[in-house]
Scaffold this active site. Structure first.
Site, mmCIF file in Angstrom:
data_model
loop_
_atom_site.group_PDB
_atom_site.id
_atom_site.type_symbol
_atom_site.label_atom_id
_atom_site.label_comp_id
_atom_site.label_asym_id
_atom_site.label_seq_id
_atom_site.Cartn_x
_atom_site.Cartn_y
_atom_site.Cartn_z
ATOM 1 C CE LYS A 19 -85.867 -3.031 39.335
ATOM 2 N NZ LYS A 19 -85.987 -3.807 38.221
ATOM 3 C CG ASP A 75 -86.823 -8.080 32.964
ATOM 4 O OD1 ASP A 75 -87.610 -7.461 33.420
ATOM 5 O OD2 ASP A 75 -87.181 -9.328 32.420
HETATM 6 P P1 IMP Z 1 -87.866 -6.747 37.538
HETATM 7 O O1 IMP Z 1 -87.685 -7.200 36.384
HETATM 8 O O2 IMP Z 1 -86.695 -6.402 38.382
HETATM 9 O O3 IMP Z 1 -88.915 -5.679 37.728
HETATM 10 O O4 IMP Z 1 -88.650 -8.064 38.447
HETATM 11 C C1 IMP Z 1 -89.754 -8.541 38.115
HETATM 12 C C2 IMP Z 1 -90.543 -9.202 39.278
HETATM 13 O O5 IMP Z 1 -89.569 -10.095 39.968
HETATM 14 C C3 IMP Z 1 -90.598 -8.151 40.385
HETATM 15 O O6 IMP Z 1 -91.809 -7.436 40.078
HETATM 16 C C4 IMP Z 1 -90.683 -8.788 41.745
HETATM 17 O O7 IMP Z 1 -91.932 -9.356 41.869
HETATM 18 C C5 IMP Z 1 -89.810 -9.850 41.311
HETATM 19 N N1 IMP Z 1 -88.398 -9.531 42.012
HETATM 20 C C6 IMP Z 1 -87.271 -8.703 41.212
HETATM 21 N N2 IMP Z 1 -86.287 -8.774 42.166
HETATM 22 C C7 IMP Z 1 -86.760 -9.342 43.195
HETATM 23 C C8 IMP Z 1 -86.180 -9.266 44.659
HETATM 24 O O8 IMP Z 1 -84.799 -8.807 44.781
HETATM 25 N N3 IMP Z 1 -86.751 -9.997 45.435
HETATM 26 C C9 IMP Z 1 -88.026 -10.231 45.365
HETATM 27 N N4 IMP Z 1 -88.617 -10.271 44.184
HETATM 28 C C10 IMP Z 1 -87.967 -9.612 43.103
#
Ligand code: IMP
Length: 198
Positions: A19, A75
């Site tokens: 990210k 998030d």
């Molecule tokens: P976070 O809140 O951005 O950490 O996202 C939570 C979860 O969503 C991550 O652990 C991934 O499994 C999934 N996720 C977030 N962004 C993406 C993306 O761009 N592609 C695929 N999965 C994502």
């Protein structure tokens, strides 16, 4: 040319290297992103809220309380129609605490087996804390959950998510293309627009 004289640096509250790379690439002409380690921070950032907005705020506040500097956090949740919007805010822990991306994909493929409605969306909420005040930006991309993995790029659910108007999964796209159309890309674009108007 310094355009954002009073806001040249923002700390991005994430420990996710993928990210950090994606978002730094999108913001590089606008702002200098500092990682948590560059800001002298380490450790797990709490995310115990039950909404994307709540978690984004909690993560940004964690950084702000420790540095007093402008920062932002995001998030993201994958919301699947046939699963009544799950896993949503629990997307990272869908297959259990400390599970891997692979575990989550396996669980999703199992739960979606035989389902004809495969519509889903990724939704990202960014919370920017600027001068101590939170502000929110949201991005969303709609698509479908595939029946098996395709591609090796990206992270998370990328191999099994195909965005509308494309014939490939997120994991088969070059990063620039994914950034352009993704949930996070769209939320970051709104953040950039806001920063440009300051
Ligand atoms: P976070 O809140 O951005 O950490 O996202 C939570 C979860 O969503 C991550 O652990 C991934 O499994 C999934 N996720 C977030 N962004 C993406 C993306 O761009 N592609 C695929 N999965 C994502």
């Amino acid at each position: 040319m310094i355009i954002f004289a009073h806001m040249k640096e923002l700390i991005f509250a994430t420990n996710n290297k993928h990210k950090l790379m994606e978002v730094s690439e999108m913001l590089k002409s606008v702002i200098n992103i500092q990682s948590l380690s560059e800001a002298g921070l380490s450790g797990d950032i709490p995310e115990t809220a039950d909404t994307l907005e709540g978690n984004a705020l909690q993560k940004a506040q964690w950084v702000y309380e420790r540095t007093g500097k402008d920062c932002f956090a995001d998030d993201t949740g994958l919301e699947v129609e046939a699963l009544d919007g799950r896993p949503g805010v629990y997307s990272a822990r869908y297959a259990g605490e400390h599970c891997s991306f692979d575990d989550n994909i396996n669980k999703m493929l199992d739960e979606m087996e035989g389902k004809t409605n495969r519509r889903a969306c990724f939704r990202t909420v960014i919370c920017l804390i600027e001068g101590g005040k939170p502000r929110y930006f949201e991005g969303r991309v709609d698509g479908v959950i595939l029946t098996e993995r395709y591609g090796k790029e990206g992270f998370g659910y990328d191999p099994i998510f195909m965005p509308d108007r494309f014939a490939v999964s997120f994991a088969e796209m070059p990063l620039e293309v994914k950034n352009h159309i993704s949930h996070r890309g769209r939320a970051v674009a709104k953040l950039v627009d806001y920063l440009k108007r300051l």
